[in-house]
Write a protein that holds these residues in place. Sequence first.
Motif, mmCIF file in Angstrom:
data_model
loop_
_atom_site.group_PDB
_atom_site.id
_atom_site.type_symbol
_atom_site.label_atom_id
_atom_site.label_comp_id
_atom_site.label_asym_id
_atom_site.label_seq_id
_atom_site.Cartn_x
_atom_site.Cartn_y
_atom_site.Cartn_z
ATOM 1 N N VAL A 128 0.827 -1.205 0.000
ATOM 2 C CA VAL A 128 0.000 0.000 0.000
ATOM 3 C C VAL A 128 0.867 1.263 0.000
ATOM 4 N N THR A 129 2.002 1.235 0.687
ATOM 5 C CA THR A 129 2.881 2.412 0.694
ATOM 6 C C THR A 129 3.514 2.643 -0.673
ATOM 7 N N VAL A 130 3.900 1.553 -1.344
ATOM 8 C CA VAL A 130 4.538 1.682 -2.656
ATOM 9 C C VAL A 130 3.522 2.045 -3.734
ATOM 10 N N ASN A 135 0.675 5.171 -7.950
ATOM 11 C CA ASN A 135 -0.605 5.668 -8.471
ATOM 12 C C ASN A 135 -0.669 7.190 -8.523
ATOM 13 N N GLY A 136 0.348 7.857 -7.982
ATOM 14 C CA GLY A 136 0.383 9.320 -8.025
ATOM 15 C C GLY A 136 -0.588 9.986 -7.076
ATOM 16 N N TYR A 137 -0.985 9.309 -6.006
ATOM 17 C CA TYR A 137 -1.902 9.902 -5.043
ATOM 18 C C TYR A 137 -1.200 10.998 -4.248
ATOM 19 N N ASN A 138 -1.971 12.055 -3.909
ATOM 20 C CA ASN A 138 -1.426 13.059 -2.996
ATOM 21 C C ASN A 138 -1.524 12.523 -1.564
ATOM 22 N N PHE A 139 -1.120 13.346 -0.596
ATOM 23 C CA PHE A 139 -1.032 12.855 0.779
ATOM 24 C C PHE A 139 -2.389 12.406 1.311
ATOM 25 N N VAL A 140 -3.420 13.213 1.115
ATOM 26 C CA VAL A 140 -4.749 12.883 1.642
ATOM 27 C C VAL A 140 -5.299 11.636 0.954
ATOM 28 N N ILE A 143 -3.661 8.562 2.370
ATOM 29 C CA ILE A 143 -4.181 8.189 3.686
ATOM 30 C C ILE A 143 -5.505 7.442 3.543
ATOM 31 N N PHE A 144 -6.386 7.942 2.678
ATOM 32 C CA PHE A 144 -7.673 7.277 2.469
ATOM 33 C C PHE A 144 -7.473 5.904 1.822
ATOM 34 N N CYS A 145 -6.504 5.810 0.936
ATOM 35 C CA CYS A 145 -6.202 4.517 0.309
ATOM 36 C C CYS A 145 -5.704 3.526 1.363
ATOM 37 N N ALA A 146 -4.815 3.991 2.254
ATOM 38 C CA ALA A 146 -4.291 3.118 3.307
ATOM 39 C C ALA A 146 -5.395 2.687 4.266
ATOM 40 N N LEU A 147 -6.266 3.625 4.636
ATOM 41 C CA LEU A 147 -7.392 3.280 5.510
ATOM 42 C C LEU A 147 -8.303 2.261 4.843
ATOM 43 N N GLY A 148 -8.607 2.483 3.568
ATOM 44 C CA GLY A 148 -9.455 1.541 2.840
ATOM 45 C C GLY A 148 -8.821 0.171 2.737
ATOM 46 N N ALA A 149 -7.507 0.139 2.470
ATOM 47 C CA ALA A 149 -6.800 -1.140 2.387
ATOM 48 C C ALA A 149 -6.818 -1.851 3.734
ATOM 49 N N GLY A 150 -6.659 -1.085 4.818
ATOM 50 C CA GLY A 150 -6.688 -1.665 6.158
ATOM 51 C C GLY A 150 -8.051 -2.233 6.511
ATOM 52 N N PHE A 151 -9.101 -1.470 6.227
ATOM 53 C CA PHE A 151 -10.455 -1.960 6.515
ATOM 54 C C PHE A 151 -10.827 -3.114 5.578
ATOM 55 N N GLY A 152 -10.288 -3.101 4.362
ATOM 56 C CA GLY A 152 -10.486 -4.237 3.468
ATOM 57 C C GLY A 152 -9.832 -5.490 4.014
#
Length: 207
Positions: A128-130, A135-140, A143-152
Amino acid sequence: MAARLAAIFFTMILVDNYVLVKFLGICPFLGVSKKLNSAFGMSCAVIFVMTLATAVTWPIQNFLLTPVDAEGNLKWDLGYLQTIVFILVIAVLVQLVEIIMKKYMPPLHKALGVYLPLITTNCAVLGVTVLNIDNGYNFVESIFCALGAGFGFMLAMVIFSGVRKRLEEAQPPKCFEGLPITLVAASATALSFGGFGGLIENIFGAI
């Protein structure tokens, strides 16, 4: 912006689930999903590590490893250190989680056993960090991607914990007992997530 963040979050839970779709983090998925309490505790630890690791590694990548100037030109390129640096950050965070659990939640710490320090080498956390960078995501968005991956990850663990409880009550053919029937059940669980493929795009639009 809110719709895009919601789309990223729910996509990581349902469509691009790191465990059931990308097949990352299979080791704890199979090893800690026997009991619901352990699965839930492990998932909470992974959510914490994923989110905090993303919050730390994103600025490291963009300001230290591959910074750009105001015109978008690369100042210097230390991107080849990405994997090493990210693993070191994750290892430190896992040690922090382990210390906290050992002090305040000793039963859960004992139940997780060797799988807690194995978060350090959990490819889902590193992935998820890589992938946030790729994917070119900004900081926010990261964070939402990491949260979604965690809840997934949590959703997959909790669902499969229930599946494995039912398996204990079943009587599969002798050749399927143990790991084989577990892998078959994991495959069926993963297939069930295929139905979410077009859901996010239909609700939020293409991201």
